[in-house]
Scaffold this motif. Structure first.
Motif, PDB file in Angstrom:
ATOM      1  N   VAL A   1       7.024 -26.125  24.819  1.00  0.00           N
ATOM      2  CA  VAL A   1       6.618 -26.673  23.528  1.00  0.00           C
ATOM      3  C   VAL A   1       6.816 -25.556  22.514  1.00  0.00           C
ATOM      4  N   HIS A   2       7.593 -25.833  21.484  1.00  0.00           N
ATOM      5  CA  HIS A   2       7.925 -24.828  20.474  1.00  0.00           C
ATOM      6  C   HIS A   2       7.083 -25.050  19.220  1.00  0.00           C
ATOM      7  N   VAL A   3       6.630 -23.955  18.632  1.00  0.00           N
ATOM      8  CA  VAL A   3       5.792 -24.004  17.434  1.00  0.00           C
ATOM      9  C   VAL A   3       6.376 -23.020  16.422  1.00  0.00           C
ATOM     10  N   ARG A   4       6.455 -23.457  15.146  1.00  0.00           N
ATOM     11  CA  ARG A   4       6.987 -22.575  14.104  1.00  0.00           C
ATOM     12  C   ARG A   4       6.285 -22.840  12.783  1.00  0.00           C
ATOM     13  N   ASP A   5       6.456 -21.908  11.863  1.00  0.00           N
ATOM     14  CA  ASP A   5       5.946 -22.014  10.500  1.00  0.00           C
ATOM     15  C   ASP A   5       6.963 -22.805   9.686  1.00  0.00           C
ATOM     16  N   SER A   6       6.543 -23.923   9.104  1.00  0.00           N
ATOM     17  CA  SER A   6       7.498 -24.763   8.369  1.00  0.00           C
ATOM     18  C   SER A   6       8.029 -24.091   7.108  1.00  0.00           C
ATOM     19  N   LYS A   7       7.343 -23.073   6.615  1.00  0.00           N
ATOM     20  CA  LYS A   7       7.812 -22.366   5.421  1.00  0.00           C
ATOM     21  C   LYS A   7       8.826 -21.285   5.771  1.00  0.00           C
ATOM     22  N   ASP A   8       8.957 -20.955   7.063  1.00  0.00           N
ATOM     23  CA  ASP A   8       9.881 -19.913   7.520  1.00  0.00           C
ATOM     24  C   ASP A   8      10.581 -20.397   8.786  1.00  0.00           C
ATOM     25  N   ARG A   9      11.354 -21.447   8.648  1.00  0.00           N
ATOM     26  CA  ARG A   9      11.984 -22.082   9.811  1.00  0.00           C
ATOM     27  C   ARG A   9      12.966 -21.179  10.532  1.00  0.00           C
ATOM     28  N   ASP A  10      13.535 -20.213   9.833  1.00  0.00           N
ATOM     29  CA  ASP A  10      14.468 -19.284  10.464  1.00  0.00           C
ATOM     30  C   ASP A  10      13.763 -18.059  11.023  1.00  0.00           C
TER      31      ASP A  10
ATOM     32  N   ASN B   1      -0.082 -23.660   4.959  1.00  0.00           N
ATOM     33  CA  ASN B   1      -0.619 -23.796   6.313  1.00  0.00           C
ATOM     34  C   ASN B   1       0.078 -24.882   7.120  1.00  0.00           C
ATOM     35  N   CYS B   2       1.401 -24.928   7.059  1.00  0.00           N
ATOM     36  CA  CYS B   2       2.144 -25.977   7.766  1.00  0.00           C
ATOM     37  C   CYS B   2       2.704 -25.458   9.082  1.00  0.00           C
ATOM     38  N   VAL B   3       2.421 -26.184  10.133  1.00  0.00           N
ATOM     39  CA  VAL B   3       2.910 -25.866  11.464  1.00  0.00           C
ATOM     40  C   VAL B   3       3.777 -27.018  11.927  1.00  0.00           C
ATOM     41  N   GLU B   4       4.917 -26.688  12.513  1.00  0.00           N
ATOM     42  CA  GLU B   4       5.791 -27.700  13.087  1.00  0.00           C
ATOM     43  C   GLU B   4       5.878 -27.483  14.593  1.00  0.00           C
ATOM     44  N   VAL B   5       5.994 -28.577  15.315  1.00  0.00           N
ATOM     45  CA  VAL B   5       6.035 -28.549  16.773  1.00  0.00           C
ATOM     46  C   VAL B   5       7.243 -29.344  17.243  1.00  0.00           C
ATOM     47  N   ALA B   6       7.859 -28.882  18.314  1.00  0.00           N
ATOM     48  CA  ALA B   6       8.960 -29.619  18.944  1.00  0.00           C
ATOM     49  C   ALA B   6       8.821 -29.482  20.456  1.00  0.00           C
TER      50      ALA B   6
END
Length: 73
Positions: A38-47, A27-32
């Motif tokens: 504002v960009h949001v992605r799944d840290s387990k599937d960065r690509d 359940n990891c979310v990354e934000v930039a």
């Protein structure tokens, strides 16, 4: 309002993991924060792409989420 789904985020973004993400790697979310989005992605599937939200929409979401009890929503 512009919401991009599965967009290619600029490569020079500084991503950070949500403070509410689990320590076991689930359940990891990354934000930039980028220029105008504002960009949001799944840290387990960065690509796997990201979502892009207008800053005002992201702020409204964060404000709403902060008012919810943890584990509810």
């Amino acid at each position: 309002m512009r919401i991009g789904c599965g967009v290619d985020a600029p490569v020079d973004l500084a991503w950070f993991k949500s403070s509410y993400s689990g320590t076991e790697g689930d359940n990891c979310v990354e934000v930039a924060f980028g220029s105008g989005a504002v960009h949001v992605r799944d840290s387990k599937d960065r690509d796997g792409g990201s979502l892009a939200f207008p800053p005002r929409s992201w702020s409204a979401f964060v404000e709403f989420a902060a008012q919810q009890p943890i584990g509810q929503g």
